[in-house]
Design an enzyme around this catalytic site. Structure first.
Site, mmCIF file in Angstrom:
data_model
loop_
_atom_site.group_PDB
_atom_site.id
_atom_site.type_symbol
_atom_site.label_atom_id
_atom_site.label_comp_id
_atom_site.label_asym_id
_atom_site.label_seq_id
_atom_site.Cartn_x
_atom_site.Cartn_y
_atom_site.Cartn_z
ATOM 1 N N ALA A 9 56.679 31.134 65.198
ATOM 2 C CA ALA A 9 56.516 31.283 63.749
ATOM 3 C C ALA A 9 56.627 29.940 63.039
ATOM 4 C CB ALA A 9 57.577 32.241 63.210
ATOM 5 N N ALA A 10 56.176 28.867 63.709
ATOM 6 C CA ALA A 10 56.363 27.536 63.132
ATOM 7 C C ALA A 10 55.157 27.040 62.360
ATOM 8 C CB ALA A 10 56.711 26.545 64.237
ATOM 9 N N ARG A 15 45.568 28.215 55.368
ATOM 10 C CA ARG A 15 44.537 29.037 54.717
ATOM 11 C C ARG A 15 45.107 30.142 53.824
ATOM 12 N NH1 ARG A 15 40.955 30.991 59.383
ATOM 13 N NH2 ARG A 15 42.566 30.137 60.755
ATOM 14 N N TYR A 100 54.106 36.695 68.300
ATOM 15 C CA TYR A 100 53.711 35.787 67.220
ATOM 16 C C TYR A 100 54.121 36.372 65.872
ATOM 17 C CZ TYR A 100 51.238 33.738 71.050
ATOM 18 O OH TYR A 100 50.980 33.159 72.256
ATOM 19 N N TYR A 364 63.072 58.922 23.798
ATOM 20 C CA TYR A 364 63.823 57.958 24.596
ATOM 21 C C TYR A 364 65.261 58.433 24.707
ATOM 22 C CZ TYR A 364 66.543 54.002 26.069
ATOM 23 O OH TYR A 364 67.428 53.211 26.759
ATOM 24 N N ARG A 438 68.958 64.499 5.873
ATOM 25 C CA ARG A 438 67.755 63.944 5.268
ATOM 26 C C ARG A 438 67.785 64.247 3.799
ATOM 27 N NH1 ARG A 438 64.477 68.186 8.763
ATOM 28 N NH2 ARG A 438 64.781 69.956 7.393
#
Ligand code: UD1
Ligand code: CA
Length: 456
Positions: A9-10, A15, A100, A364, A438
């Site tokens: 994995a080095a 790309r 790999y 909410y 109200r």
């Protein structure tokens, strides 16, 4: 026999065009290298060595908790050179397996097959036949079909280039012999690299048999070099997972439009419509139906739940027989008891909603404790935040909250209390009573609407 797995994995992964080391790019939200690690971790009597180089520190940090031996290859002088870094740690009597970090989808059965062919005098090599073998090392055999060596594309002559059987790079061989051949490698080749592939000819010279085996599907041995290959393998991986779920009895309306980035535990007779994405750890019970376009992360969804399309659910529990959505959002630390209804354009955060309660439209609810059989009317908002601190709202069993109510926390609505529509509630309200806040309705006679002024 003891197994020693060496994961290369080095490499840089130029790309990928990314700051992130290649093996840390993900498939199904899991780093490529982690896929390979998980596969090797499933093998018995195994010690795992990972050879890192480019971005070594970051790779090691990201996967710090894994019980592996990290080995740094400071210069990338070839695959043979990479394996040489581990040479002193290879036990003579072990079997060494080479994998790999950028080949993530190899299956356990393929590895078992490869390992079963390895012995004192046999090197097992995983090869595959490709319609287009360009770029790969070719397997050179004699007239009797015996493997002689591997030739890299860049070193191959015209005849060798027509060979379609290619090297996957994956192989297994006895440790003592591997160490001997590693010491004999040179870099007299087109790329000036120490090729691991040269050990094949050295093995043949030492009267080793080269046994080859192939994966059931060539996608298993594909590597990732760019974002196009990454996307391809993501789809392959997702289809594998979709098929696993279907084997467990899940109905997927379209397995090509399903994504699982993590784990999913399922009950019986679960139906999942298109474009549903699961992330993290999820558990769903029996007879659950999930509509199209839902995003679900770290959720527990109990039996008989219906989730309608376009819901976003994260770190939440949905009790049995509940109905969620369409267009609902359940944020972290939401716990819905059984038989709840959460409707469209409702957001719930860090709240408990009791059994049989309904929040059906445009609300909410945050930092709240809602009792049983509560009805929360359309457009209700818990005002839980003063800009600095968060406060709790408590709504007791049987309460009815009229539409367009603001509940300014900290505040408690009593048991079976009713809140009149359009109220702003700032003080606790008594049980069993109607509370409203109200101003009286007022009509202004002879009031004129403003008229439009002529523009100058
Ligand atoms: C290699 C094989 C080729 C095979 C192909 C399959 C060799 C010489 N060739 O070629 O026969 O068909 O894989 O994909 O082995 N790596 C290191 N350190 C290094 C060099 C490479 O860790 O010094 C790692 C890379 O990160 C990569 C892997 O080894 O994960 C393969 O290296 P790469 O250079 O891509 O090999 P290929 O040229 O593709
Ligand atoms: Ca109002």
């Amino acid at each position: 026999m003891n197994l020693i797995t060496i994961i290369l994995a080095a490499g840089k992964g130029t790309r990928m065009r990314s700051q992130l080391p290649k093996v840390l790019h993900s498939i199904g939200d899991k780093p490529l290298l982690r896929h390979v690690y998980d596969l090797s971790a499933g093998l018995r009597n195994n010690t795992i060595h990972i050879v890192i180089g480019h971005g070594a520190e970051r790779v090691q940090q990201t996967l710090a908790k894994l019980p592996v031996n990290w080995i740094e290859q400071t210069q990338q002088l070839g695959t043979g050179h990479a394996v040489q870094q581990v040479s002193s740690q290879i036990d003579d009597n072990s079997i060494a397996l080479i994998l790999y970090g950028d080949v993530p989808l190899l299956q356990a059965e393929t590895l078992e097959k490869l390992l079963s062919k390895t012995n004192e005098k046999t090197l097992a090599l995983l090869t595959v036949n490709l319609k287009n073998p360009a770029g790969y090392g070719r397997i050179v055999r004699d007239d009797s079909g015996k493997v002689l060596r591997i030739v890299e594309e860049k070193d191959a002559n015209a005849t060798e280039k027509t060979i379609t059987e290619v090297n996957t790079g994956i192989l297994a061989v006895q440790g003592k012999a591997l160490k001997k051949w590693l010491a004999q490698l040179d870099n007299n080749n087109a790329q000036g690299e120490y090729y691991l592939t040269d050990i094949i000819a050295l093995a043949v010279a030492d009267s080793f048999e080269i046994a080859t085996t192939s994966p059931s599907n060539e996608d298993e041995v594909l590597g990732v070099n760019d974002k196009i290959q990454l996307a391809h393998l993501e789809r392959v991986y997702q289809l594998q997972q979709a098929q696993n779920l279907m084997r467990q009895g899940v109905t997927l309306r379209d397995p090509m439009r399903f994504d699982l980035r993590g784990n999913l535990d399922v009950g019986q007779d679960v139906e999942i419509d298109v474009n549903v994405i699961f992330e993290g750890e999820n558990r769903i019970g029996d007879n659950v139906k999930i509509g199209a376009n839902c995003s679900i992360k770290n959720a527990t969804i109990e039996d008989e739940v219906i989730i309608l399309p376009n819901c976003v659910i994260e770190n939440a529990v949905v009790g049995a027989n509940s109905r969620i959505g369409p267009f609902a959002r359940l944020r972290p630390e939401t716990v819905l008891a059984n038989d709840t209804h959460i409707g469209n354009f409702v957001e719930i955060k860090k709240s408990v909603i009791g059994q049989g309660s309904k929040v059906n439209h445009l609300s909410y609810i945050g930092d709240s404790l809602v009792g049983k059989k509560v009805n929360i009317g359309a457009g209700t908002i818990t005002c839980n935040y003063d800009g600095v601190n968060k406060f709790q709202t408590i709504i007791e069993d049987g309460a009815f909250i009229g539409s367009d109510t603001q509940l300014v926390a900290p505040v408690t609505v009593g048991k079976n209390a009713t809140i009149g529509a359009g109220s702003t509630i700032t003080k606790d309200t008594p049980d069993e009573q109607l509370t409203l806040s109200r101003s009286k309705q007022l009509s202004v006679p002879n009031w004129q609407r403003p008229v439009k002024k002529e523009k100058l």
